[in-house]
Design an enzyme around this catalytic site. Structure first.
Site, PDB file in Angstrom:
ATOM      1  N   HIS A 129       1.151  -1.171  -0.271  1.00  0.00           N
ATOM      2  CA  HIS A 129      -0.107   0.114   0.449  1.00  0.00           C
ATOM      3  C   HIS A 129       1.015   1.096  -0.004  1.00  0.00           C
ATOM      4  O   HIS A 129       0.847   2.201  -0.827  1.00  0.00           O
ATOM      5  CB  HIS A 129      -0.800   0.217   1.201  1.00  0.00           C
ATOM      6  CG  HIS A 129      -1.773  -1.200   1.464  1.00  0.00           C
ATOM      7  ND1 HIS A 129      -3.010  -0.966   0.338  1.00  0.00           N
ATOM      8  CD2 HIS A 129      -2.175  -1.833   1.348  1.00  0.00           C
ATOM      9  CE1 HIS A 129      -4.133  -1.400  -0.147  1.00  0.00           C
ATOM     10  NE2 HIS A 129      -3.212  -2.600   0.896  1.00  0.00           N
ATOM     11  N   HIS A 187       6.594 -14.505   6.351  1.00  0.00           N
ATOM     12  CA  HIS A 187       6.613 -13.104   7.284  1.00  0.00           C
ATOM     13  C   HIS A 187       5.892 -12.879   8.090  1.00  0.00           C
ATOM     14  O   HIS A 187       5.523 -13.275   9.596  1.00  0.00           O
ATOM     15  CB  HIS A 187       6.711 -12.145   6.168  1.00  0.00           C
ATOM     16  CG  HIS A 187       7.347 -11.196   7.171  1.00  0.00           C
ATOM     17  ND1 HIS A 187       6.874 -10.324   8.139  1.00  0.00           N
ATOM     18  CD2 HIS A 187       8.773 -10.334   7.465  1.00  0.00           C
ATOM     19  CE1 HIS A 187       7.691  -9.055   8.714  1.00  0.00           C
ATOM     20  NE2 HIS A 187       9.424  -9.509   8.148  1.00  0.00           N
ATOM     21  N   GLU A 217       5.361 -14.090  11.495  1.00  0.00           N
ATOM     22  CA  GLU A 217       4.740 -12.571  12.663  1.00  0.00           C
ATOM     23  C   GLU A 217       2.993 -12.015  12.331  1.00  0.00           C
ATOM     24  O   GLU A 217       3.033 -11.070  12.995  1.00  0.00           O
ATOM     25  CB  GLU A 217       5.722 -11.102  11.831  1.00  0.00           C
ATOM     26  CG  GLU A 217       6.902 -10.968  12.488  1.00  0.00           C
ATOM     27  CD  GLU A 217       7.600  -9.736  12.268  1.00  0.00           C
ATOM     28  OE1 GLU A 217       7.201  -8.725  11.789  1.00  0.00           O
ATOM     29  OE2 GLU A 217       8.856 -10.108  11.907  1.00  0.00           O
ATOM     30  N   HIS A 249      15.264 -13.007   6.663  1.00  0.00           N
ATOM     31  CA  HIS A 249      13.772 -14.091   7.509  1.00  0.00           C
ATOM     32  C   HIS A 249      14.376 -15.274   7.486  1.00  0.00           C
ATOM     33  O   HIS A 249      13.947 -16.158   8.358  1.00  0.00           O
ATOM     34  CB  HIS A 249      12.714 -13.336   7.368  1.00  0.00           C
ATOM     35  CG  HIS A 249      12.407 -11.957   8.138  1.00  0.00           C
ATOM     36  ND1 HIS A 249      12.470 -11.761   9.480  1.00  0.00           N
ATOM     37  CD2 HIS A 249      11.619 -10.949   7.283  1.00  0.00           C
ATOM     38  CE1 HIS A 249      11.786 -10.941  10.087  1.00  0.00           C
ATOM     39  NE2 HIS A 249      11.355 -10.549   8.584  1.00  0.00           N
TER      40      HIS A 249
END
Ligand code: CO
Length: 305
Positions: A129, A187, A217, A249
């Site tokens: 976004h 993620h 997360e 990650h």
């Protein structure tokens, strides 16, 4: 005014000639100021970025696939993570990566008229976004691009979810045996778009009952996945990043040896883990979906001059 009344014919002709002359001059100046700019199209690929050496192989694969599909396409890159950009710029071999806004400003300067900005994010979350807003502010900017369109991230439409589920099911490690699971770890986020992860799980289960989706997360959590693995009596699992690149990650939160990693926690729960350090963008079947999103963005730019 009084004299023009005395010799009206001559004055009128003189001022008409002057007016026409000025008009012609202003027309020339108008044209010289670039109204008839030639169309120049380009693609800006925007990733979060990675500073892990070699992990950008996944990005290279996307660009390669894109250039195979659209020969001659002009491609530029931007990394949206400031931390990653600064890390790369301050490294032993400094690499300068642009932010999306920097890259778009440069494309303006290079006289691009139509630009497709492609998000290499996995879901339409916060990063996507933010990128859309940046891209929108460049669309139709004075002296800049006439139009900027934004390509959707990997998981956007229902068709994307079924295609990604197919691609992931196909790309599961070949050495995997019956009864062994594959866990795709994404993620995850607090953003409402986190719902794409459980959404993908639904379509993945249609392909493979022992293929699971988890997140670092968000939801499904590691505890959710552990419960599923226990219920299916899984003793061995392949851990595959559901991330465009196998960066920080993947190396630490998923495959790391530290106490909090997926590998450590699952191993403690009695599940033998085999981490696979490959980003989804390295899979040609997944890259093809991103490339299709670039094509859709280019189509959105239309053919108007
Ligand atoms: Co993160």
């Amino acid at each position: 005014m009084r004299s023009s009344l005395t010799r009206p014919g001559l004055r009128k002709i003189a001022s008409l000639i002057l007016l026409l002359g000025l008009l012609a001059l202003s027309q020339a100046a108008w044209a010289a100021h670039g109204e008839a700019r030639p169309e120049k199209r380009g693609v800006l690929l925007v990733a979060f970025g990675t500073s892990v050496a070699g992990a950008d192989a996944a990005y290279v694969n996307i660009e390669k696939k894109l250039k195979e599909e659209i020969p001659g396409v002009e491609v530029r890159w931007a990394y949206s993570s400031k931390i990653v950009r600064h890390k790369l710029a301050g490294g032993e071999k400094p690499v300068k990566l642009d932010s999306p806004a920097e890259a778009l400003a440069k494309m303006m300067d290079e006289d691009f008229t139509h630009v497709a900005v492609q998000s290499l994010q996995t879901i339409p979350g916060q990063e996507f976004h933010a990128l859309s807003e940046t891209a929108r502010s460049f669309s139709g900017m004075p002296k800049g691009m006439k139009k900027v369109a934004v390509g959707l991230p990997l998981l956007a439409t229902t068709q994307d979810l079924t295609r990604v589920a197919d691609a992931l099911a196909q790309s599961a490690p070949k050495e995997r045996k019956v009864g062994e699971a594959v866990v795709f770890v994404g993620h995850g986020t607090k953003h409402p778009a986190n719902v794409y992860y459980p959404g993908l799980q639904y379509y993945l289960w249609k392909k493979d009952r022992l293929a699971f989706v988890g997140t670092v997360e968000g939801s499904p959590t590691r505890e959710d996945v552990l419960a599923e693995l226990a219920e299916s009596n899984v003793k061995k699992a392949y851990l595959v990043p559901l991330l465009a690149v196998a960066g920080d990650h993947a190396h630490n939160d998923i495959a790391g040896d530290e106490p909090g990693s997926w590998k450590t926690v699952l191993t403690k729960a009695g599940i033998a883990c085999v981490p696979v350090l490959k980003g989804t963008a390295e899979s040609d079947a997944v890259a093809a979906i991103w490339v299709d999103h670039v094509k859709a963005a280019l189509a959105q730019l239309g053919t108007d001059k």
